[in-house]
Design a protein around this motif. Structure first.
Motif, short mmCIF file in Angstrom:
data_model
loop_
_atom_site.label_atom_id
_atom_site.label_comp_id
_atom_site.label_asym_id
_atom_site.label_seq_id
_atom_site.Cartn_x
_atom_site.Cartn_y
_atom_site.Cartn_z
N MET A 76 19.08 1.94 30.84
CA MET A 76 18.31 1.78 29.60
C MET A 76 18.99 0.78 28.68
SD MET A 76 17.33 5.72 28.64
CE MET A 76 16.94 5.28 26.96
N ILE A 77 20.29 0.96 28.53
CA ILE A 77 21.06 0.07 27.65
C ILE A 77 21.01 -1.36 28.18
CG2 ILE A 77 23.36 -0.44 26.75
CD1 ILE A 77 23.83 2.65 26.85
N ASN A 117 22.31 -1.61 9.07
CA ASN A 117 21.12 -0.83 9.37
C ASN A 117 21.19 -0.18 10.75
OD1 ASN A 117 18.41 0.09 8.71
ND2 ASN A 117 17.72 -1.35 10.25
N CYS A 118 21.76 -0.87 11.71
CA CYS A 118 21.78 -0.37 13.08
C CYS A 118 22.98 0.52 13.39
CB CYS A 118 21.69 -1.53 14.06
SG CYS A 118 20.08 -2.36 13.98
N GLU A 119 23.76 0.85 12.37
CA GLU A 119 24.87 1.78 12.55
C GLU A 119 24.45 3.23 12.45
OE1 GLU A 119 27.89 0.94 9.69
OE2 GLU A 119 28.73 -0.70 10.86
N TRP A 120 23.25 3.51 11.97
CA TRP A 120 22.85 4.90 11.68
C TRP A 120 23.06 5.87 12.84
CZ3 TRP A 120 19.14 7.62 14.23
CH2 TRP A 120 18.22 6.90 14.99
N PRO A 121 22.83 5.49 14.11
CA PRO A 121 23.03 6.48 15.18
C PRO A 121 24.47 6.98 15.28
CG PRO A 121 21.71 4.66 15.98
CD PRO A 121 22.24 4.26 14.65
N LYS A 122 25.42 6.15 14.87
CA LYS A 122 26.83 6.56 14.92
C LYS A 122 27.10 7.74 13.97
CE LYS A 122 28.30 1.89 15.99
NZ LYS A 122 29.02 0.71 15.53
N TYR A 123 26.31 7.82 12.91
CA TYR A 123 26.50 8.89 11.94
C TYR A 123 25.63 10.11 12.24
CZ TYR A 123 28.91 5.13 9.63
OH TYR A 123 29.77 4.11 9.37
N VAL A 124 24.46 9.86 12.75
CA VAL A 124 23.54 10.96 13.07
C VAL A 124 23.97 11.66 14.35
CG1 VAL A 124 21.14 11.56 13.58
CG2 VAL A 124 21.64 9.84 11.84
N PRO A 165 27.30 11.52 16.14
CA PRO A 165 28.67 11.01 16.28
C PRO A 165 29.29 11.20 17.66
CG PRO A 165 28.59 12.91 14.81
CD PRO A 165 27.18 12.56 15.15
N THR A 166 28.83 12.17 18.43
CA THR A 166 29.42 12.38 19.75
C THR A 166 28.39 12.26 20.87
OG1 THR A 166 29.06 14.76 19.57
CG2 THR A 166 31.22 13.92 18.88
N GLY A 167 27.18 11.89 20.54
CA GLY A 167 26.12 11.86 21.53
C GLY A 167 26.06 10.58 22.33
N THR A 168 25.58 10.71 23.57
CA THR A 168 25.43 9.53 24.42
C THR A 168 24.19 8.72 24.04
OG1 THR A 168 24.22 10.88 26.03
CG2 THR A 168 26.59 10.58 26.40
N ILE A 169 23.37 9.27 23.15
CA ILE A 169 22.15 8.57 22.73
C ILE A 169 22.47 7.45 21.74
CG2 ILE A 169 21.62 10.12 20.79
CD1 ILE A 169 19.08 8.68 23.27
N GLN A 170 23.68 7.46 21.20
CA GLN A 170 24.09 6.44 20.23
C GLN A 170 23.81 5.01 20.70
OE1 GLN A 170 28.09 5.91 18.84
NE2 GLN A 170 28.20 8.08 18.28
N ALA A 171 24.35 4.66 21.85
CA ALA A 171 24.27 3.28 22.34
C ALA A 171 22.83 2.81 22.53
CB ALA A 171 25.07 3.12 23.62
N PRO A 172 21.95 3.60 23.19
CA PRO A 172 20.58 3.10 23.33
C PRO A 172 19.85 2.96 21.99
CG PRO A 172 20.87 5.09 24.65
CD PRO A 172 22.16 4.81 23.96
#
Length: 174
Positions: free
Chosen positions: A81-82, A129-136, A138-145
């Motif tokens: 996906m990535i 703007n695209c940093e939000w997944p890192k905070y929502v 923080p340990t999930g593999t969904i961050q990168a996609p």
């Protein structure tokens, strides 16, 4: 501090050959990637041209590459996906650079200054703007996609916006 390690004689005599082979492999991989990037970039350009000035139709071009890429069974993993999102992001980024340079070329000196400043502010915005997944997540593999999807979408929106600016500049020129 120097190491006392002694390289094998065969390595010493052939290290230039090893270096050349490694560089050749890197060059071949880069050239094949550039070719793939060019093909994907052209797909986006054609999609945008087909949409003419219709904004909704242009937005439908977002995801065209990703959707066809992800259909490949080997891409059904998280890393796949990535990879697919990255391919499309790079294609949009290439188109953005083309459109940006077109706008700069068509602009008068004052507009060039404004566009350049605007682009720098946009780059700051997209990075934040695209940093939000890192905070929502923080340990999930969904961050990168999610980060990759955000970068792709924001780059696509900017490309579409600047394409509209280029069209208006061309119309004003004629």
């Amino acid at each position: 501090m120097r190491s006392n390690y002694k390289y094998p004689t065969a390595y010493k005599s052939n290290r230039f050959v090893y270096f050349a082979v490694v560089m050749l492999i890197i060059a071949v991989n880069r050239s094949s990637f550039a070719t793939e990037l060019d093909v994907e970039s052209i797909k986006i350009s054609k999609c945008l041209e087909g949409a003419n000035a219709n904004l909704d139709e242009k937005r439908k071009c977002i995801g065209v590459i990703y959707n066809s890429c992800i259909e490949d069974a080997s891409k059904s993993t998280l890393s796949g996906m990535i990879e697919c999102q990255n391919i499309e992001y790079r294609a949009w980024d290439k188109n953005l650079n083309i459109v940006y340079n077109k706008v700069i070329k068509l602009s008068n000196p004052d507009t060039k200054i404004y566009i350049k400043k605007s682009e720098l502010k946009w780059l700051e915005y997209i990075n934040k703007n695209c940093e939000w997944p890192k905070y929502v997540y923080p340990t999930g593999t969904i961050q990168a996609p999610l980060v990759q999807e955000c970068l792709r979408n924001e780059t696509a929106y900017r490309t579409i916006f600047l394409d509209g600016v280029a069209r208006r500049l061309l119309e004003a020129e004629n």
